[in-house]
Design a protein around this motif. Structure first.
Motif, short mmCIF file in Angstrom:
data_model
loop_
_atom_site.label_atom_id
_atom_site.label_comp_id
_atom_site.label_asym_id
_atom_site.label_seq_id
_atom_site.Cartn_x
_atom_site.Cartn_y
_atom_site.Cartn_z
N ASN A 190 36.03 34.37 32.98
CA ASN A 190 35.80 33.46 34.12
C ASN A 190 34.89 34.15 35.11
O ASN A 190 35.07 35.34 35.38
CB ASN A 190 37.11 33.09 34.81
CG ASN A 190 38.07 32.38 33.88
OD1 ASN A 190 39.02 32.97 33.39
ND2 ASN A 190 37.79 31.14 33.59
N VAL A 191 33.96 33.39 35.62
CA VAL A 191 33.05 33.92 36.64
C VAL A 191 33.26 33.13 37.93
O VAL A 191 33.38 31.90 37.90
CB VAL A 191 31.58 33.79 36.18
CG1 VAL A 191 30.64 34.42 37.20
CG2 VAL A 191 31.39 34.43 34.83
N TYR A 192 33.37 33.84 39.04
CA TYR A 192 33.52 33.19 40.34
C TYR A 192 32.47 33.71 41.28
O TYR A 192 32.10 34.89 41.24
CB TYR A 192 34.91 33.48 40.92
CG TYR A 192 36.04 32.99 40.04
CD1 TYR A 192 36.50 31.69 40.12
CD2 TYR A 192 36.62 33.85 39.10
CE1 TYR A 192 37.52 31.24 39.29
CE2 TYR A 192 37.63 33.42 38.28
CZ TYR A 192 38.08 32.12 38.37
OH TYR A 192 39.09 31.69 37.56
N VAL A 193 31.99 32.84 42.12
CA VAL A 193 30.99 33.21 43.12
C VAL A 193 31.57 32.94 44.50
O VAL A 193 32.25 31.92 44.71
CB VAL A 193 29.70 32.37 42.90
CG1 VAL A 193 28.67 32.70 43.96
CG2 VAL A 193 29.14 32.62 41.51
N ASP A 202 34.37 30.25 44.25
CA ASP A 202 34.11 29.04 43.45
C ASP A 202 33.84 29.44 42.01
O ASP A 202 33.10 30.40 41.77
CB ASP A 202 32.88 28.31 43.99
CG ASP A 202 33.18 27.60 45.30
OD1 ASP A 202 34.36 27.30 45.54
OD2 ASP A 202 32.24 27.38 46.08
N PRO A 203 34.39 28.69 41.04
CA PRO A 203 34.06 29.01 39.65
C PRO A 203 32.58 28.74 39.36
O PRO A 203 32.01 27.80 39.91
CB PRO A 203 34.95 28.06 38.84
CG PRO A 203 35.72 27.26 39.80
CD PRO A 203 35.31 27.58 41.18
N VAL A 232 30.33 38.26 43.46
CA VAL A 232 30.64 37.83 42.08
C VAL A 232 31.97 38.42 41.66
O VAL A 232 32.22 39.61 41.90
CB VAL A 232 29.56 38.31 41.07
CG1 VAL A 232 29.89 37.84 39.67
CG2 VAL A 232 28.20 37.83 41.48
N LYS A 233 32.78 37.61 41.07
CA LYS A 233 34.04 38.12 40.53
C LYS A 233 34.13 37.72 39.06
O LYS A 233 33.89 36.57 38.71
CB LYS A 233 35.21 37.53 41.31
CG LYS A 233 36.56 37.99 40.79
CD LYS A 233 37.67 37.30 41.51
CE LYS A 233 38.28 38.23 42.51
NZ LYS A 233 39.51 37.71 43.09
N LEU A 234 34.44 38.70 38.21
CA LEU A 234 34.66 38.42 36.79
C LEU A 234 36.13 38.60 36.48
O LEU A 234 36.75 39.54 36.98
CB LEU A 234 33.84 39.37 35.90
CG LEU A 234 32.32 39.38 36.05
CD1 LEU A 234 31.72 40.30 35.00
CD2 LEU A 234 31.76 37.99 35.91
N ARG A 235 36.64 37.70 35.66
CA ARG A 235 38.04 37.80 35.23
C ARG A 235 38.03 37.65 33.71
O ARG A 235 37.59 36.63 33.20
CB ARG A 235 38.86 36.68 35.86
CG ARG A 235 40.31 36.60 35.39
CD ARG A 235 40.92 35.33 35.96
NE ARG A 235 42.23 35.05 35.43
CZ ARG A 235 42.47 34.44 34.29
NH1 ARG A 235 41.47 34.06 33.51
NH2 ARG A 235 43.71 34.21 33.90
N ALA A 236 38.47 38.70 33.02
CA ALA A 236 38.42 38.69 31.55
C ALA A 236 39.82 38.85 30.97
O ALA A 236 40.69 39.50 31.57
CB ALA A 236 37.54 39.82 31.05
N VAL A 237 40.01 38.24 29.81
CA VAL A 237 41.27 38.38 29.07
C VAL A 237 40.94 39.05 27.75
O VAL A 237 40.07 38.57 27.01
CB VAL A 237 41.91 36.99 28.80
CG1 VAL A 237 43.25 37.15 28.10
CG2 VAL A 237 42.08 36.21 30.09
N THR A 238 41.58 40.19 27.46
CA THR A 238 41.23 40.90 26.21
C THR A 238 41.66 40.06 25.01
O THR A 238 42.75 39.50 24.99
CB THR A 238 41.90 42.28 26.14
OG1 THR A 238 43.31 42.11 26.21
CG2 THR A 238 41.45 43.18 27.27
N PRO A 239 40.76 39.95 24.01
CA PRO A 239 41.04 39.05 22.89
C PRO A 239 42.28 39.46 22.08
O PRO A 239 43.04 38.60 21.63
CB PRO A 239 39.79 39.15 22.01
CG PRO A 239 38.76 39.77 22.87
CD PRO A 239 39.45 40.59 23.91
#
Lengths: 431, 162
Positions: A190-193, A202-203, A232-239
């Motif tokens: 997910n990327v947020y600005v 905001d996404p 910028v904010k990144l939110r990642a989920v490891t696969p």
């Protein structure tokens, strides 16, 4: 007798037989003893059991970090996240003790820690834990196993570029326990600005994402924000394990402007006669000196309120382990020796949507003033943990106990005197 | 009287008699030595040790290759056949096994075991008649799927065919 001695040929055979038998019996007995000793040193699967338990503890720690990161993602409360993670570890501990109970297993989690740092360009989710293990059946005692797990998400600062009217590119990397994660897909990112006008994230839509090798990815996403004021904010989920990690990059945005974690007693730009608890960016420095007056003769108590907080704020996190209230005050009349000016300060918030009244952040704390004027500070750490939900209004209530009038100095056109540190403000993306 | 008679016989007869006694001594000593050197249960002990080692190796292999994870998260019906195939690839056909997976159900205070899954290459009756068995166990915490975070207790019993 003489005849026997003379007949020595046959006796030699007998003597040799006896000597041989002694030698053979000695050898046989030695072998027997070796066998018996070997049976005492028979194979005991201690190594296999301990290593299997340690290996499973690694898996459990991964699950614990996953659950804790999920909780942290929802609440932004490291304390709650730790509780969630620890419950997974405790459950495993009970299961392991039960599974190896026939071996007299004693196990205990000696130490554990869950740590999340998601508001810097190098964000991470981290945990480690030590556990002790004894297997009484094998006389095996004192094993201490340590496991840790860390997922790091890094936004490379120099790579953030605005390429077109509505697009920003950057390079980031994701590393799971020192190993690159090669299979991150856009659905797990997910990327947020940062929306400066509304003070919220905001996404943003991912336009393109490419794997560059070594855990590095190039990312392009849509954004209309100014290149020089970009958050910028990144939110990642490891696969593989489903662990959430986030990282944040802010350029050209003064952090004070977005920090609702510190609220200043001041007057606003629109109404210079009204006192507020305001973040730095909303304070008016046009006034000369603003003073908030509380007199026991006129008021039982007075309250000062913040505007509605735009996003969740988590208090008592990481760097700031307490709520801090600093008040610059001039009592009137000047306190005499042995007769200080006394007042109580209470901090609470009100959230109409949750239907709760006066959620206390800071219990009534008594301030005693013995001087003509001065700055008074109180730190409280034991009962001020949790979330101030978005939309809440934070109130400070001051109750004068002694027969004095308090002049609390707010701000002038140069500096701010009185403020409340709730901790650091952490903006959650999902309300 | 008897000794006198023995001493009174010819030299040759005495030597024969002594040789017989020497042979009896040697034979007895060898018999005793063999008895001491080969304890009756050593073969079985070795067998159990070997089976124990094999059992832990099989469990380690099944866990580290994610075979157990696959079985626990597999929603279709071929999980048991896949697991059987994996085990039978490792062990020799003369070894019989029974692998049972228990789910650890935790109510916050007490953990109880509920049988979740079992595979074997022999019927329970025949398996119970085999003389020497080795029992090995491991715990496994699943990572993914709806059972993510659940802990399982795995018991593998091995026996050599007669």
């Amino acid at each position: 007798m003489r005849r026997i001695l003379r007949n020595n040929g046959g006796q030699i055979i007998l003597a040799l037989a006896i000597v041989m038998s002694i030698v053979i019996l000695s050898v046989a007995f030695s072998i027997y003893q070796m066998n018996a000793g070997r049976q005492l040193l028979k194979y005991e699967p201690v190594k296999e059991i301990v290593l299997a338990a340690t290996s499973d503890f690694d898996r459990t720690l991964t699950v614990a970090l996953r659950d804790a990161s999920l909780e942290f993602d929802e609440t932004y409360d490291e304390n709650n996240a730790s509780i969630k993670g620890e419950s997974v570890l405790q459950k495993w501990m009970r299961s392991a003790v039960m599974a190896f109970s026939h071996l007299g297993a004693k196990m205990e989690i000696v130490e554990r820690k869950f740590k999340f740092s998601w508001n810097t360009p190098i964000g991470f989710s981290f945990t480690y834990a030590d556990f002790s293990m004894d297997l009484e059946a094998y006389g095996f005692r004192g094993w201490i196993g340590r496991s840790d797990k860390v997922v790091v998400l890094r936004i490379f600062n120099g790579t953030v570029r605005k390429t077109g009217d509505n697009s920003v590119t950057l390079i980031f990397s994701i590393i799971d326990d020192g190993k690159p994660v090669p299979n991150l897909i856009p659905g797990l990112l997910n990327v947020y600005v940062w929306n400066r006008n509304q003070s919220k994230w905001d996404p943003a839509e991912i336009v393109n994402m490419k794997y560059l090798g070594g855990g590095n990815y190039s990312l392009a996403f849509s954004s209309t924000v100014n290149e020089y004021e970009l958050g910028v904010k990144l939110r990642a989920v490891t696969p593989k394990d489903g662990i959430i990690v986030s990282a944040c990059y802010i350029r050209g945005i003064n952090s004070n402007e977005v920090d609702w974690g510190t609220l200043y007693l001041s007057v606003g730009e629109e109404d210079p006669n009204q006192e507020y608890l305001l973040p730095y960016s909303l304070v008016s420095f046009k006034t000369r000196q603003a003073t908030w007056v509380i007199s026991k003769q006129k008021h039982t108590y007075r309250e000062i309120a913040s505007p509605p907080i735009p996003e969740n704020i988590c208090i008592d996190m990481r760097d700031t382990q307490y709520v801090n209230i600093t008040i610059y005050v001039q009592p009137s009349p000047v306190p005499k020796p042995g007769k200080p000016a006394i007042f109580n300060v209470t901090l609470f918030f009100y959230n109409s949507s949750s239907g709760r009244n006066e959620s206390i952040i800071f219990k009534p704390e008594q301030f005693k003033i013995t001087e003509k004027q001065g700055t008074y500070t109180a730190n409280v750490s034991d009962h001020c943990r949790g979330i101030i939900p978005s939309g809440s209004i934070v109130y400070m209530r001051v109750t004068v106990i002694s027969e004095h009038t308090l002049h609390i100095i707010l701000n002038d056109n140069e500096r701010l005197y009185s403020y409340v540190e709730l901790g650091k403000a952490y903006y959650t993306t999902n309300g | 009287m008897c000794v006198k008679r023995i001493l009174g016989v010819d030299k040759g007869q005495v030597r024969m008699f002594e040789a017989v006694i020497a042979a009896i001594i040697i034979f007895s000593v060898f018999s005793a030595s063999i008895f001491l050197m080969y304890p009756s249960r050593i073969g079985i002990l070795h067998e159990k040790e070997d089976l124990d080692r094999l059992g832990y190796n099989i469990l380690h292999s099944l866990i580290e290759t994610d075979a157990i994870e696959y079985v626990l998260t597999e929603s279709g019906g071929n999980a048991d056949s896949r697991l059987k195939m994996l085990i039978e690839e490792i062990i020799s056909p003369s070894i019989y096994y029974n692998l049972t997976i228990f789910k650890c159900e935790d109510n916050g205070v007490v953990v109880t075991l509920r049988s979740n899954f079992s595979v074997s290459n022999i019927s329970p009756d025949e398996f119970s008649r085999l003389p020497e068995k080795s029992s090995t166990m491991a715990i496994y915490t699943s990572r993914s799927g709806e059972n993510g975070g659940e802990t399982y207790y795995i018991i593998l019993v091995l026996a050599k065919g007669r």
